[in-house]
Design a protein around this motif. Sequence first.
Motif, short mmCIF file in Angstrom:
data_model
loop_
_atom_site.label_atom_id
_atom_site.label_comp_id
_atom_site.label_asym_id
_atom_site.label_seq_id
_atom_site.Cartn_x
_atom_site.Cartn_y
_atom_site.Cartn_z
N PHE A 165 -5.58 9.25 8.91
CA PHE A 165 -5.49 10.52 9.61
C PHE A 165 -4.15 10.55 10.35
O PHE A 165 -3.37 9.62 10.25
CB PHE A 165 -6.67 10.69 10.57
CG PHE A 165 -8.00 10.75 9.85
CD1 PHE A 165 -8.35 11.89 9.14
CD2 PHE A 165 -8.86 9.67 9.84
CE1 PHE A 165 -9.55 11.95 8.43
CE2 PHE A 165 -10.06 9.72 9.13
CZ PHE A 165 -10.40 10.87 8.43
N TYR A 177 -9.72 5.17 5.58
CA TYR A 177 -9.39 6.60 5.70
C TYR A 177 -8.14 6.70 6.54
O TYR A 177 -8.00 5.96 7.52
CB TYR A 177 -10.49 7.36 6.43
CG TYR A 177 -11.81 7.45 5.70
CD1 TYR A 177 -12.12 8.58 4.94
CD2 TYR A 177 -12.75 6.42 5.79
CE1 TYR A 177 -13.34 8.68 4.28
CE2 TYR A 177 -13.97 6.51 5.14
CZ TYR A 177 -14.26 7.65 4.39
OH TYR A 177 -15.46 7.74 3.74
N THR A 191 -11.10 14.58 5.64
CA THR A 191 -10.10 14.08 4.70
C THR A 191 -9.70 15.14 3.68
O THR A 191 -8.58 15.13 3.18
CB THR A 191 -10.65 12.83 3.96
OG1 THR A 191 -10.93 11.84 4.94
CG2 THR A 191 -9.65 12.28 2.98
N LYS A 247 -6.50 16.66 4.57
CA LYS A 247 -5.38 15.74 4.45
C LYS A 247 -5.01 15.47 3.00
O LYS A 247 -3.86 15.48 2.63
CB LYS A 247 -5.70 14.39 5.12
CG LYS A 247 -6.04 14.45 6.57
CD LYS A 247 -5.09 15.21 7.45
CE LYS A 247 -3.65 14.81 7.36
NZ LYS A 247 -2.80 15.78 8.11
#
Length: 374
Positions: free
Chosen positions: A67, A65, A337, A340
């Motif tokens: 960020f 993931y 997420t 994003k």
Amino acid sequence: SQNREQALRKRYHNQLQDFKGAIRVYARIRPRIKREMGDAVVCRKLDTDSLELEDPKRLKESRPYSFDSVFDEHSTQEDVFSECKSLVSSAFDGFNVTVFAYGQTGAGKTHTMYGNDADPGLVPRLAGELFSIIDKYSHESHSRVKCSMFELYRDELVDLYRTKAGARGLEIKKDTRGSVYVENASDREVANPPELLKAIEDGMADRHVAATSMNSASSRSHLIFIIVVETTNKATKQVSTGKLTLCDLAGSERVKKSEASGEVLKEAQSINKSLSALGDVIEALTKHSKHVPYRNHKLTQLLSDSLGGNAKTLMFVNCSPVGSNADETAAALGYATRAKMITNKVEKNQDSQEVARLKKVIQVMGSELDQARE
Ligand code: ADP
Ligand code: MG
């Protein structure tokens, strides 16, 4: 070197994010606590801005993931604060700023936001920073700082500075300038960091009283602390008002089917509803939708002047590192997420207006730099 390039790339990215007013997401993985020592670590930081979550059953490959920043068990409260510090200048400059802590109960939200006396978290540090900025500009401006604290439990907004008479069922309103306020809520003016810390402490203490009378556990309600800073320029008498809204959200865990009945189920549904409403607003903002559904929940209504527009938003997704929490960690990372991914999609589609606007911004920045050099 590569490190330097990565740091520059990140700074550039963050600057663009600043201009876009987009939502920044930071992940923080807490260390294992004592009783978890027998439980395997499945969530780990890979890089300054990525982490991976392993499938504890090893049936699936571990999933990465990414960020805007990732903190792990080695990150200190100071490290976290230093990546958020600039938000205080924004509030002082008259912007509205929101910080959320999202994640399952026990993931480290309250530690991140408040910490403890020995190791204070973000809120007391941001408050200290605010007063040092106010001091720094005291020759040219005068600032007043007011704070208020609310608990949102099952669609009911509770003023933690007025837990006794008439503190429930407060109404959220907007003034003529579009600023949100809570009718009949009380706020406290504070003149220095110790007074602000006392205000936080008092609100927290009243929260326990309110929680007992409503039969709620603190992890099942949202705690919203609002700091308003009103600055008057001594020469021009011009007033600018900024607001920091700091939200320690209710635990994001879903109830297990076996436990779900009666009041527990209703409480869980209510939390779920509020967190989905927040997710929907964030999604609408990152998609640049015409309609942003602020009115769907009191949580988003209260934040409607502090999410989107010129407001700056930071969301922490707090993660437990261990296998027994992996499902909830995956759900929380998925939620974080969502914002994003949508941002990336906009970039990929080359949303032409947005790109043109950013190009213009970069051009202006460039010429300002040139001027500065001359
Ligand atoms: P939440 O508010 O999400 O329910 P807490 O912040 O209360 O979770 O954290 C759960 C426990 O883990 C607490 O005992 C807290 O002190 C500890 N903890 C959380 N994050 C950290 C961290 N980064 N470093 C050390 N201890 C932590
Ligand atoms: Mg908590």
